[in-house]
Design a protein around this motif. Structure first.
Motif, short mmCIF file in Angstrom:
data_model
loop_
_atom_site.label_atom_id
_atom_site.label_comp_id
_atom_site.label_asym_id
_atom_site.label_seq_id
_atom_site.Cartn_x
_atom_site.Cartn_y
_atom_site.Cartn_z
N ALA A 15 0.88 -1.18 0.00
CA ALA A 15 0.00 0.00 0.00
C ALA A 15 0.90 1.21 0.00
O ALA A 15 2.13 1.09 0.07
CB ALA A 15 -0.92 0.00 1.22
N SER A 142 -7.09 6.16 3.82
CA SER A 142 -7.73 5.93 2.52
C SER A 142 -7.50 4.49 2.13
O SER A 142 -6.66 3.79 2.72
CB SER A 142 -7.13 6.86 1.46
OG SER A 142 -5.78 6.50 1.21
N LEU A 143 -8.24 4.01 1.14
CA LEU A 143 -8.02 2.64 0.67
C LEU A 143 -6.59 2.45 0.18
O LEU A 143 -6.01 1.38 0.35
CB LEU A 143 -9.02 2.30 -0.44
CG LEU A 143 -10.45 2.00 0.00
CD1 LEU A 143 -11.33 1.78 -1.22
CD2 LEU A 143 -10.51 0.78 0.91
N ARG A 144 -6.02 3.47 -0.42
CA ARG A 144 -4.66 3.36 -0.96
C ARG A 144 -3.63 3.10 0.13
O ARG A 144 -2.59 2.51 -0.12
CB ARG A 144 -4.28 4.64 -1.71
CG ARG A 144 -5.13 4.94 -2.93
CD ARG A 144 -4.61 6.18 -3.66
NE ARG A 144 -4.49 7.32 -2.77
CZ ARG A 144 -5.50 8.11 -2.43
NH1 ARG A 144 -6.73 7.87 -2.89
NH2 ARG A 144 -5.31 9.15 -1.63
N MET A 146 -4.23 1.36 2.92
CA MET A 146 -4.62 0.22 3.75
C MET A 146 -4.05 -1.07 3.16
O MET A 146 -4.57 -1.63 2.20
CB MET A 146 -6.14 0.17 3.88
CG MET A 146 -6.70 1.40 4.58
SD MET A 146 -8.49 1.56 4.55
CE MET A 146 -8.96 0.23 5.67
N ARG A 149 -5.68 -5.16 2.09
CA ARG A 149 -7.15 -5.09 2.06
C ARG A 149 -7.74 -6.16 1.14
O ARG A 149 -8.77 -6.77 1.49
CB ARG A 149 -7.61 -3.70 1.64
CG ARG A 149 -7.17 -3.26 0.27
CD ARG A 149 -7.55 -1.81 -0.02
NE ARG A 149 -7.20 -1.41 -1.36
CZ ARG A 149 -6.01 -0.95 -1.73
NH1 ARG A 149 -5.05 -0.86 -0.83
NH2 ARG A 149 -5.78 -0.61 -2.98
N ASP A 150 -7.14 -6.41 -0.02
CA ASP A 150 -7.68 -7.43 -0.92
C ASP A 150 -7.50 -8.82 -0.35
O ASP A 150 -8.40 -9.67 -0.44
CB ASP A 150 -7.02 -7.33 -2.30
CG ASP A 150 -7.38 -6.04 -3.03
OD1 ASP A 150 -8.46 -5.49 -2.74
OD2 ASP A 150 -6.57 -5.58 -3.86
N ARG A 153 -10.14 -9.24 2.35
CA ARG A 153 -11.47 -9.46 1.77
C ARG A 153 -11.63 -10.92 1.34
O ARG A 153 -12.67 -11.55 1.59
CB ARG A 153 -11.67 -8.55 0.57
CG ARG A 153 -11.98 -7.09 0.90
CD ARG A 153 -12.10 -6.31 -0.40
NE ARG A 153 -12.43 -4.90 -0.20
CZ ARG A 153 -11.83 -3.92 -0.84
NH1 ARG A 153 -10.86 -4.17 -1.71
NH2 ARG A 153 -12.20 -2.66 -0.62
N LEU A 162 -14.06 -2.53 6.12
CA LEU A 162 -13.03 -1.52 5.91
C LEU A 162 -13.61 -0.14 6.18
O LEU A 162 -14.74 0.16 5.77
CB LEU A 162 -12.49 -1.58 4.48
CG LEU A 162 -11.84 -2.90 4.04
CD1 LEU A 162 -11.40 -2.81 2.59
CD2 LEU A 162 -10.67 -3.26 4.94
N PRO A 164 -12.17 3.33 5.33
CA PRO A 164 -11.25 4.35 4.83
C PRO A 164 -11.73 5.74 5.23
O PRO A 164 -12.81 6.19 4.83
CB PRO A 164 -11.30 4.16 3.31
CG PRO A 164 -12.63 3.50 3.05
CD PRO A 164 -12.95 2.69 4.26
#
Length: 315
Positions: A15, A142-144, A146, A149-150, A153, A162, A164
């Protein structure tokens, strides 16, 4: 167990600002086994030592994996990993320590903030493998930013949420903590502001203090009286010394030639944990539980002192 040499075999950017590092022994021999919540000291070639949570190992423990957040205002450890560390480079690693162990429970609530997700990766995986009820809430800027994350999931499905911050705002702690499954334990790791907010929300919502577990990146401020000189007897070493008010018990022992391991020097890693044979410790660490503090038979001499003028330690 002393430090041992490992080879950096892979670096992967997970990330924004987060790189994972895979480590193996040069001869391919297994590394020491570990349990969820454990961390290791990473001793970099420039002499800097930093603690990182273990993320994963294969079943034969042929490698370790840790993740490092780049902190440009840090003391240099994370910057070295991101800028200079390369595959094939040799570093030293300490034996795993675990002061954030995953106790058995019928249910778990995991709360991670930013790079604080790292110890929770192995915990959530273990909870899933054991067939326990659990929920994992992961907050970040932000998702970027984290990491994993994939992967999370895919592994945890509906058990994962999540958060963000740029789109959801912070974790809604009262909402998450309002209902507690019977016997559930709460594990939380993240920035100090998040940990303080979780502690307050847990208290408001009736979580017993002993069922709320934290791992910290930085020490908290402990109220205590003035530091006074204390006589320390290192029984196994046969050394008695006077620790002055302007030095820690750890520094006094080292000054007197008593060998004792240490790493963070701020009461958050546990490397210097020492058995107390006589005397009452004045605990100032962020590791020991209330029960351990009350027992008074162990202490972290890097920060803790004595409630009296004498300690006898098993070193």
């Amino acid at each position: 167990m002393s430090d041992f040499e490992v080879v950096t075999t892979q670096l992967t950017y997970e990330a924004d600002g987060v790189v994972s590092v895979r480590l193996e022994r040069p001869d391919g021999a297994p590394l020491p086994a570990w349990e969820p919540g454990a961390h290791v000291d990473l001793v970099l070639p420039v002499g800097i030592t930093r603690q990182y949570s273990l993320i994963e190992s294969p079943p034969d423990f042929s490698s370790y994996k840790v993740a490092v957040l780049q902190q440009r205002n840090s003391r240099g450890g994370s910057e070295y990993v991101h800028v200079f560390l390369r595959p094939g480079q040799r570093v030293a690693v300490g034996a795993p320590r675990n002061h954030f162990a995953l106790d058995d429970a019928p249910a778990y609530l995991f709360l991670g903030g930013g790079i604080g997700i790292t110890p929770l990766l192995s915990m959530a995986r273990a909870a899933s493998e054991r067939g326990r009820d659990y929920a994992l809430h992961y907050g970040g800027r932000s998702l970027r930013s984290m990491a994993y994350r994939d992967e999370l999931r895919a592994a945890h499905g509906d058990a994962l949420t999540l958060w963000p911050g740029e789109t959801t705002g912070p974790l809604p702690l009262d909402e998450l903590l309002r209902e507690r499954a019977d016997g559930a334990l709460l594990y939380c790791c993240g920035p100090e502001a998040m940990l303080a907010a979780v502690a307050e929300a847990a208290a408001r919502n009736g979580w017993p203090q002993q069922d709320v577990r934290f791992e910290r990146f930085a020490p908290t401020v402990h109220e205590h009286g003035p530091d006074l000189p204390v006589t320390v007897l290192a029984r196994r070493s046969g050394v008695e010394l006077l620790v002055q008010e302007d030095e820690s018990v750890l520094d006094g022992l080292l000054r007197a030639g008593v060998g004792i391991g240490s790493s963070c020097r701020s009461g958050i890693c546990g490397a210097c944990q020492t058995t107390v044979l006589e005397g009452e410790p004045d605990h100032r660490d962020d590791i020991l539980s209330a029960a351990q503090r009350d027992a008074g038979d162990t202490m972290m001499p890097c920060v803790s002192r004595a409630r009296g003028d004498r300690l006898v330690l098993d070193v």
